[in-house]
Design a protein around this motif. Sequence first.
Motif, PDB file in Angstrom:
ATOM      1  N   SER A 161       0.826  -1.209   0.000  1.00 46.49           N
ATOM      2  CA  SER A 161       0.000   0.000   0.000  1.00 46.49           C
ATOM      3  C   SER A 161       0.861   1.259   0.000  1.00 46.49           C
ATOM      4  CB  SER A 161      -0.922   0.016   1.223  1.00 46.49           C
ATOM      5  OG  SER A 161      -0.194   0.428   2.361  1.00 46.49           O
ATOM      6  N   THR A 162       0.270   2.353  -0.424  1.00 48.65           N
ATOM      7  CA  THR A 162       0.992   3.625  -0.426  1.00 48.65           C
ATOM      8  C   THR A 162       1.305   4.058   1.001  1.00 48.65           C
ATOM      9  OG1 THR A 162      -1.096   4.809  -0.432  1.00 48.65           O
ATOM     10  CG2 THR A 162      -0.075   4.423  -2.559  1.00 48.65           C
ATOM     11  N   ILE A 163       0.418   3.680   1.936  1.00 56.15           N
ATOM     12  CA  ILE A 163       0.643   4.070   3.333  1.00 56.15           C
ATOM     13  C   ILE A 163       1.910   3.403   3.862  1.00 56.15           C
ATOM     14  CG2 ILE A 163      -0.338   3.962   5.657  1.00 56.15           C
ATOM     15  CD1 ILE A 163      -3.112   3.909   4.228  1.00 56.15           C
ATOM     16  N   GLY A 164       2.048   2.102   3.566  1.00 57.35           N
ATOM     17  CA  GLY A 164       3.244   1.388   4.000  1.00 57.35           C
ATOM     18  C   GLY A 164       4.491   1.944   3.343  1.00 57.35           C
ATOM     19  N   PHE A 165       4.373   2.330   2.090  1.00 55.79           N
ATOM     20  CA  PHE A 165       5.507   2.936   1.382  1.00 55.79           C
ATOM     21  C   PHE A 165       5.964   4.189   2.122  1.00 55.79           C
ATOM     22  CE2 PHE A 165       7.305   5.475  -2.181  1.00 55.79           C
ATOM     23  CZ  PHE A 165       8.273   4.574  -2.604  1.00 55.79           C
ATOM     24  N   GLU A 166       4.981   4.984   2.542  1.00 57.80           N
ATOM     25  CA  GLU A 166       5.322   6.198   3.292  1.00 57.80           C
ATOM     26  C   GLU A 166       5.964   5.844   4.631  1.00 57.80           C
ATOM     27  OE1 GLU A 166       1.836   8.641   3.616  1.00 57.80           O
ATOM     28  OE2 GLU A 166       1.845   9.140   1.494  1.00 57.80           O
ATOM     29  N   PHE A 167       5.391   4.856   5.322  1.00 56.64           N
ATOM     30  CA  PHE A 167       5.960   4.431   6.609  1.00 56.64           C
ATOM     31  C   PHE A 167       7.429   4.067   6.433  1.00 56.64           C
ATOM     32  CE2 PHE A 167       1.869   2.686   8.829  1.00 56.64           C
ATOM     33  CZ  PHE A 167       1.338   3.956   8.776  1.00 56.64           C
ATOM     34  N   ARG A 168       7.687   3.227   5.436  1.00 52.94           N
ATOM     35  CA  ARG A 168       9.048   2.715   5.267  1.00 52.94           C
ATOM     36  C   ARG A 168      10.005   3.817   4.839  1.00 52.94           C
ATOM     37  NH1 ARG A 168       9.522  -1.134   1.278  1.00 52.94           N
ATOM     38  NH2 ARG A 168       7.529  -0.568   0.353  1.00 52.94           N
ATOM     39  N   ALA A 169       9.528   4.691   3.949  1.00 56.32           N
ATOM     40  CA  ALA A 169      10.391   5.793   3.503  1.00 56.32           C
ATOM     41  C   ALA A 169      10.732   6.688   4.690  1.00 56.32           C
ATOM     42  CB  ALA A 169       9.707   6.586   2.398  1.00 56.32           C
ATOM     43  N   ALA A 170       9.709   7.002   5.490  1.00 58.57           N
ATOM     44  CA  ALA A 170       9.927   7.885   6.645  1.00 58.57           C
ATOM     45  C   ALA A 170      10.862   7.220   7.653  1.00 58.57           C
ATOM     46  CB  ALA A 170       8.603   8.225   7.306  1.00 58.57           C
ATOM     47  N   GLY A 171      10.772   5.904   7.752  1.00 62.69           N
ATOM     48  CA  GLY A 171      11.609   5.191   8.708  1.00 62.69           C
ATOM     49  C   GLY A 171      13.061   5.140   8.268  1.00 62.69           C
ATOM     50  N   LEU A 172      13.282   4.955   6.968  1.00 64.56           N
ATOM     51  CA  LEU A 172      14.654   4.793   6.483  1.00 64.56           C
ATOM     52  C   LEU A 172      15.342   6.124   6.260  1.00 64.56           C
ATOM     53  CD1 LEU A 172      14.054   1.854   3.995  1.00 64.56           C
ATOM     54  CD2 LEU A 172      15.416   1.774   6.073  1.00 64.56           C
ATOM     55  N   ASN A 173      14.601   7.117   5.825  1.00 66.92           N
ATOM     56  CA  ASN A 173      15.210   8.418   5.571  1.00 66.92           C
ATOM     57  C   ASN A 173      14.158   9.522   5.664  1.00 66.92           C
ATOM     58  OD1 ASN A 173      16.537  10.676   4.706  1.00 66.92           O
ATOM     59  ND2 ASN A 173      17.507   9.706   2.951  1.00 66.92           N
ATOM     60  N   PRO A 174      13.944  10.046   6.868  1.00 67.68           N
ATOM     61  CA  PRO A 174      12.884  11.051   7.061  1.00 67.68           C
ATOM     62  C   PRO A 174      13.083  12.282   6.173  1.00 67.68           C
ATOM     63  CG  PRO A 174      13.961  10.489   9.153  1.00 67.68           C
ATOM     64  CD  PRO A 174      14.672   9.747   8.087  1.00 67.68           C
ATOM     65  N   GLU A 175      14.338  12.651   5.925  1.00 63.35           N
ATOM     66  CA  GLU A 175      14.587  13.813   5.068  1.00 63.35           C
ATOM     67  C   GLU A 175      14.072  13.566   3.655  1.00 63.35           C
ATOM     68  OE1 GLU A 175      15.735  16.855   5.560  1.00 63.35           O
ATOM     69  OE2 GLU A 175      15.629  16.369   7.680  1.00 63.35           O
ATOM     70  N   ALA A 176      14.358  12.368   3.150  1.00 65.25           N
ATOM     71  CA  ALA A 176      13.916  12.038   1.801  1.00 65.25           C
ATOM     72  C   ALA A 176      12.389  11.972   1.746  1.00 65.25           C
ATOM     73  CB  ALA A 176      14.525  10.717   1.345  1.00 65.25           C
ATOM     74  N   ALA A 177      11.763  11.494   2.823  1.00 72.07           N
ATOM     75  CA  ALA A 177      10.307  11.422   2.859  1.00 72.07           C
ATOM     76  C   ALA A 177       9.705  12.824   2.786  1.00 72.07           C
ATOM     77  CB  ALA A 177       9.852  10.710   4.135  1.00 72.07           C
ATOM     78  N   ARG A 178      10.326  13.737   3.500  1.00 69.51           N
ATOM     79  CA  ARG A 178       9.863  15.118   3.487  1.00 69.51           C
ATOM     80  C   ARG A 178      10.038  15.718   2.087  1.00 69.51           C
ATOM     81  NH1 ARG A 178      10.395  20.032   6.031  1.00 69.51           N
ATOM     82  NH2 ARG A 178      12.563  20.315   5.460  1.00 69.51           N
ATOM     83  N   TYR A 179      11.204  15.448   1.521  1.00 74.38           N
ATOM     84  CA  TYR A 179      11.509  15.924   0.171  1.00 74.38           C
ATOM     85  C   TYR A 179      10.461  15.406  -0.820  1.00 74.38           C
ATOM     86  CZ  TYR A 179      13.590  15.152  -4.425  1.00 74.38           C
ATOM     87  OH  TYR A 179      13.795  15.054  -5.780  1.00 74.38           O
ATOM     88  N   ALA A 180      10.009  14.152  -0.598  1.00 78.67           N
ATOM     89  CA  ALA A 180       9.056  13.544  -1.523  1.00 78.67           C
ATOM     90  C   ALA A 180       7.629  13.989  -1.242  1.00 78.67           C
ATOM     91  CB  ALA A 180       9.158  12.023  -1.438  1.00 78.67           C
ATOM     92  N   GLY A 181       7.458  14.921  -0.322  1.00 82.49           N
ATOM     93  CA  GLY A 181       6.131  15.473  -0.072  1.00 82.49           C
ATOM     94  C   GLY A 181       5.280  14.660   0.882  1.00 82.49           C
ATOM     95  N   MET A 182       5.898  13.745   1.607  1.00 87.73           N
ATOM     96  CA  MET A 182       5.125  12.981   2.589  1.00 87.73           C
ATOM     97  C   MET A 182       4.990  13.810   3.856  1.00 87.73           C
ATOM     98  SD  MET A 182       7.059   9.373   2.041  1.00 87.73           S
ATOM     99  CE  MET A 182       7.270   8.683   0.399  1.00 87.73           C
TER     100      MET A 182
END
Lengths: 520, 375
Positions: free
Chosen positions: B237-258
């Motif tokens: 799911s997209t939600i899990g994708f966001e969870f994992r991205a935020a967990g591995l690299n919060p900066e990149a998650a922010r950059y990606a608009g999460m």
Amino acid sequence: MAAPFQEVQSVRQGARSLDIELRAITKRFGDLVANSNVNLSIRGGEILGLLGENGAGKSTLMNVLSGFYRPNEGQILIDGKQVQFSGPGDAIRAGIGMVHQHFMLVPVFTVAENVVLGVEPTGPVDYLDMKKAREQVRTINDEYGLEVDPDALIEDLPVGIQQRVEILKVLFRSAEVLVFDEPTAVLTPQEVTEFYKIVRMLRDAGKALVFITHKLHEIHEVADRISVLRGGKIVGEGFPGKTSDKELAEMMVGRPVTFNVAKGDFKPGATLLEVKNMTVLRDDDSVAVDDVSFSVRSGEIVGIAGVQGNGQTQLEEALSGLRRVTSGTVKFDGADITNSSARALHRMGFAHVPEDRQHSGMVSDFSIAENMALNTYYAEPFSHGIVMDWKTVRETSARNAAAFDVRTSSIYKPAGELSGGNQQKMIIAREMSRNTRFLLASQPTRGLDVGSIEYIHKRIVAARDEGDGVIIISSELDEILALSDRILVMFKGRIVAEFADGVRQPSKNEIGLAMAGAVA
Amino acid sequence: MSEKDLQSVTDRLLQRAAPGRAEFEDIVVVPVLAVLVAIILGGLIMLATGVSPANIGKAFVALFNGSFGSLNAVSETLTAAAPLTLAGLGIAIAFRAGLFNIGAEGQVIVGGVAAVVVGFSFAGMPPIIHVPLALLAGAVAGAFWASIAGWLRAATGAHEVIITIMLNLIAMRLLDYLLRNPPIQKEGRADPISKNVLPSAELPHLFDWLDPLMRVHAGIFVVMLAVIFIWWLLFRSTIGFEFRAAGLNPEAARYAGMRSGLIIVLVMALAGALAGLAGANQVLGVLGRVSPNFSGGVGFDAIAVALLGRSHPVGVLLAGLLFGALQAGGRQMQVDAGVSLDVIAIIQALIIIFIAAPMLMRGVFSFAFAKQSKR
């Protein structure tokens, strides 16, 4: 520890000059051969330029020389005698010193304190003799004309001077061979000129110098002899002035390289991005971007030059929705987009290549496919509702990886395993494979090899030729000059100079002066 | 590049390499070795504390008999594994999003209390509604409890580890208070104990027709559903994708608009819901009521389960089963060989130490691993 001081003395009395021979050095990391049968001679009173792309094995070779790695095969000979280093300490004692790209200084210590750190002159009962230390530092300082105040705090010094402190450190440990790893990456053009002077002076004093770089013009400027490393092997030798850039680049990359970025005619369209009186703060509430106004037209590349830390990072973040604009407005295509979110900007067709790719542009532990969907995952065709469509993601990623020359064996590989150049190409592929209207690229080619730089520049120009507005933020003057239609120079948060192509072609020196804050 | 070349490169890139040796070592070899070494060391500790070799042998036989030796033993293992796995999933999903949820214990407690309240209310409600309603109450209460930590983290930056520890303590004291006061305290009792769950809210025992002592109950279906759901959520799911991205690299998650704040609250709520379900599961399936310390440290053991399971839903399930087996077998060990149950706690702790130090395992058992190629 009094020994180093005595050595320093002895050196100064009868300058010994070292000749170093690397013979058939091979260094392997598992299956990876980083250096293969490398022969290299380094002589006193000479500057050897070691040229090679990233991953060519330059740093590995120098780490072998300075005792950090032990070679699997081959010998190191100093003045004809074979030596073996079991650690960096041995190499330093043998007179080999390394000036690292990233300085290893204690910011709150003085110059003298940093220089003697680890080999402090001591009196009875381990008394730290700072007076003696300062004298020693001053002596070396004067001898080589480094012009560093031994009592200055490191944190107050500009980067160029900090680098000289690193040189002082190595000289203090009585090095006869100095290895510089990409020494100019952090310097302003003026500092680079000063640095060249120092390097030449060290050579004239009989030191042997190794200058590692992937920049061709530097090697011509400063080296006496050039060795080119590719794929862990020495692939050629050359002499500055005699061997042409083209030949050197071909040796380095392994194929002919074009230097000039082929740009279409400059046909700017309507104003796309308009920034008015923008002020942006740093995390500590100090002003990073100070009342800045500029605009970018469609089909135009605006290059923002400046020494790092003059507000470019915050400008980039503010323009990409990652940092609040405190005052002022940003308009895109007439609409107010001040403080729009990163996602809203992305939807409008903004492509953003961030300054620090590993820190914010990608998730190293994600696969290439996942990284390619990092900011498009939430919409069709990559997901339906909240269900990811991994098949589409993978197919699109593979296609874009192929189209943007991302070299890898599979898109399932973690992005962190890619080389820097391929990571950047992956990010460029993600950002530019969609329909974009604006490209904001910060340090798009920092640390990349010639081949990747050439490719990325081509892509950036292609976006401009298709009518995108483009901002390039770079501390690399050559890059700014090669790409920009218009150049803005940032200093202390302000735009202090503007050079418009066509009106007047600025010289490197002019821009360099503006970067240092000296506005004509 | 021509269209044909492009297509052929594309096809090549789409090929997935066979799972490498390194992955196999990470997922299988290290945990298996960790468990084996921990059990052997457990034996040595028994020896050092004066247990005779014969008794140690007996203890290990009992450990196996009590966990897998009979249908009843398997039933005990599954019963013990259920709450560990549920709470473990909650911790695992928080790990995935880069959050350390120490608060599972407190979430288990509030989940259990909420389930018991719904469980003893609503007399006459049909089980088909009453059971899910009680489970839901447990999940919602746990979610609410954990969201407090998530919200504080997102809004103020207060560290979730500290807040969840505090919330654990508050939950324990709250439980003490509730158990001594109406409407939760059982009428006519002076000691802290809750009313009993009505039969209509009990998770039915699955095999009591075979043997009335078999305690395994319908909660294991809840566990299976949870494992599948979390796996789907994380990886599909997209939600899990966001969870994992935020967990591995919060900066990149922010950059990606999460939206990181929202992700934190959501993850904590979900983690709390799972831990709350674990509490409800215990109360409705095993205990039938709530007493002080009814959670028995499940929320803390679940941290170990999540670590051992490498925060992967299937791994958590397997780790939960192992820890369930150790608990069930440990009780048998105590009965048959007179060895203290604390040995089990030591073994569990050793497993975690070895899992957390894979380089140690690689060093000691170098024969089991391929030569390190890089680094």
